[in-house]
Design an enzyme around this catalytic site. Structure first.
Site, short mmCIF file in Angstrom:
data_model
loop_
_atom_site.label_atom_id
_atom_site.label_comp_id
_atom_site.label_asym_id
_atom_site.label_seq_id
_atom_site.Cartn_x
_atom_site.Cartn_y
_atom_site.Cartn_z
N LYS A 1 0.87 -1.19 0.00
CA LYS A 1 0.00 0.00 0.00
C LYS A 1 0.90 1.23 0.00
CE LYS A 1 -3.87 1.72 2.90
NZ LYS A 1 -4.67 1.39 4.11
N SER B 1 -9.58 1.43 3.24
CA SER B 1 -8.76 2.23 2.36
C SER B 1 -7.73 1.41 1.57
CB SER B 1 -8.04 3.31 3.16
OG SER B 1 -7.14 2.69 4.09
N SER C 1 -9.52 -0.96 7.43
CA SER C 1 -9.04 -0.83 6.05
C SER C 1 -8.38 -2.04 5.43
CB SER C 1 -8.09 0.36 5.94
OG SER C 1 -8.84 1.53 5.86
N1 GLN Z 1 -12.78 3.72 6.99
C1 GLN Z 1 -12.11 4.06 8.20
C2 GLN Z 1 -11.74 5.52 8.20
O1 GLN Z 1 -11.93 6.14 7.21
C3 GLN Z 1 -10.91 3.18 8.42
C4 GLN Z 1 -9.73 3.58 7.64
C5 GLN Z 1 -8.53 2.73 7.90
O2 GLN Z 1 -8.61 1.69 8.55
N2 GLN Z 1 -7.39 3.20 7.42
O3 GLN Z 1 -11.26 6.03 9.16
#
Ligand code: GLN
Length: 473
Positions: free
Chosen positions: A77, A152, A176
């Site tokens: 990532k 994400s 994510s």
């Molecule tokens: N969707 C969650 C957020 O936007 C988790 C994001 C993540 O785990 N990086 O905070």
């Protein structure tokens, strides 16, 4: 069928000189090129990957032993520092940034012979649940290109499902890794907080950030975790890992109790998903587990708690991007103050700005007690409730999300709706326990993941449990 055998088989073939690392890298890069329309990859690490592969092949020819990931290509990532390409976290403010050192996790994988071939797309700075917050592009779901892959780590999950590499790395701050795994049909593993070093990860919310693998099987995910976990002097929050390898997957499920989380099985969940989750849990029963229902009464507060604590930490972590130290700097600024303002105004996307504002607000002297302190109290309560639940059950189970992958564009103009997607993933992050999404079935052609959780540091047992699940459709 995947073009990649299991990671263990790949390694065996490379070490035996039957397959060349150079060939594996070529294959990965070709697939990435052929499948560009999914927009999973934002940077390719060609030259460095080819050189590393050639070096590995030479060493194999000389009879040297390479390591437990000999010649295995992987994708990271883009919020992890790597050599050989820019690292931007898919944010305009980091355009042009080249890492001066690599993340500890990457170093550990490379030390065992793995080869990073590309960087995957993400919601900028990992803020999001769909990859639509990427400043670069939106990744498409491999099962239906009109839908999101989840976020994400959507680029990493899609890349694995599209066969671009045998595994990819994601980060999970509030879901994510698990959410995109569920939306794309990959296995996504979020380790116990502190099991994998955060050194070299672009920080989102430091008290919940973790690196974990996205892979095609639990066995592959376990091997990757085994290589990259453990204490690291560069991250003071890292913990000692188990002395037994995560790859043995031999913790017996017989006689163990799995608690289905009642709050995650209510009317808010698509009934077709509920049905698949119940069917999947039956597989665990067949393997000898007792199944019970468990209630954690504070769970409905977890999302609100997360969306106070997370932005608070985000606002602090993003303060270092000021146009002076990294990446983008506004060229026309005539003073330092103008440079700060203009660089941040232009460099950050809407979601980063929203979180900086919410975070600064909840930490401000007038509202700290009302929001941040209260959220921390709820977090402690959640920890207590999970601890209590784990006195009665060995594992917890439920869906990863109340829905399957949604249409691109559906939630972009409604941040609250987007935050709601995380309703079943944030609690494990706040509590720091390991959690995994394993694909169990498809509903109208779209993958559904089963979420399994265990107490902190019970990663071996959790992986053993997850390995019992077989996808039914
Ligand atoms: N969707 C969650 C957020 O936007 C988790 C994001 C993540 O785990 N990086 O905070």
């Amino acid at each position: 069928m995947s073009q990649w055998p299991s990671i263990a088989d790949i390694v065996q073939s490379v070490e035996a000189g039957k397959v060349q690392a150079t060939e594996l890298v070529r294959q990965a890069l070709k697939t990435i090129e052929d499948k560009q329309e999914y927009q999973a990859i934002i940077a390719v690490i060609k030259e460095r990957a080819e050189n590393r592969a050639a070096d590995i092949d030479k060493r194999v020819a000389k009879g040297e032993k390479i390591g437990r990931l000999a010649g295995v290509p992987f994708i990271a990532k883009d919020n992890m520092l790597t050599f050989g390409s820019e690292t931007t976290a898919a944010s305009n403010i980091l355009k042009g940034f080249e890492a001066p050192y690599q993340a500890t996790a990457i170093e550990k994988l490379e030390a065992e012979g793995a080869i990073c071939v590309a960087k995957a797309n993400l919601d900028a700075f990992a803020h999001g649940a769909s990859t639509e917050n990427s400043d670069v592009m939106t990744t498409k779901n491999p099962h239906d290109t009109s839908r999101v892959p989840g976020g994400s780590s959507g680029g990493s999950a899609a890349a694995v499902v599209l066969d671009m590499a045998p595994f990819a790395l994601g980060t999970d701050t509030g879901g994510s890794i698990r959410l995109p795994a569920s939306f794309t049909g990959a296995v996504g593993y979020k380790p116990t907080y502190g099991l994998v070093s955060r050194s070299g990860v672009i920080a989102m919310a430091s008290s919940t950030d973790v690196i974990g693998p996205l892979a095609r099987t639990v066995e592959d995910a376990a091997l990757v975790l085994d290589v990259m976990s453990g204490r690291d002097d560069l991250d003071g929050t890292t913990i000692e890992r188990d002395t037994s390898p995560y790859t043995t997957l031999d913790v017996s499920v017989k006689g163990k109790t799995v608690g289905i989380i009642a709050e995650y099985m209510d009317e808010g969940v698509d009934p077709a998903i509920r049905k698949e989750i119940e069917a999947a849990v039956k597989q665990l029963q067949a393997a000898g587990a007792n199944i019970v229902s468990v209630s954690l009464p504070s769970l409905p507060l977890a999302l609100a708690c997360y969306y106070i604590i997370c932005p608070a930490e985000v606002s602090s972590n993003l303060s270092r991007y000021d146009g002076q130290h990294y990446g983008f700097s506004h060229a026309d600024a005539k003073s330092l103050e103008e440079s700060y303002n203009w660089s941040r105004s232009e460099g950050f996307g809407d979601e980063a700005k929203r979180r900086i504002m919410i975070g600064t607000y909840v930490l401000s002297s007038g509202y700290y007690d009302a929001y941040y302190k209260k959220a921390q109290t709820v977090r402690t309560k959640l920890v207590e409730e999970f601890t209590r639940a784990f006195k009665k059950v060995d594992f917890l189970a439920g869906p990863v999300a109340p829905m399957t992958a949604f249409e691109i564009g559906k939630n972009v103009d409604d941040p609250l709706q987007m935050y709601l997607v995380d309703i079943m993933t944030v609690a494990a992050s706040l509590v720091g326990i390991p959690a995994v999404s394993v694909p169990v079935a498809k509903v109208q052609g779209l993958p559904v993941g089963l979420q399994l959780m265990a107490p902190q540091k019970h990663d071996r047992a959790l992986l053993s449990l997850a390995a019992k699940i077989k996808e039914t459709a």
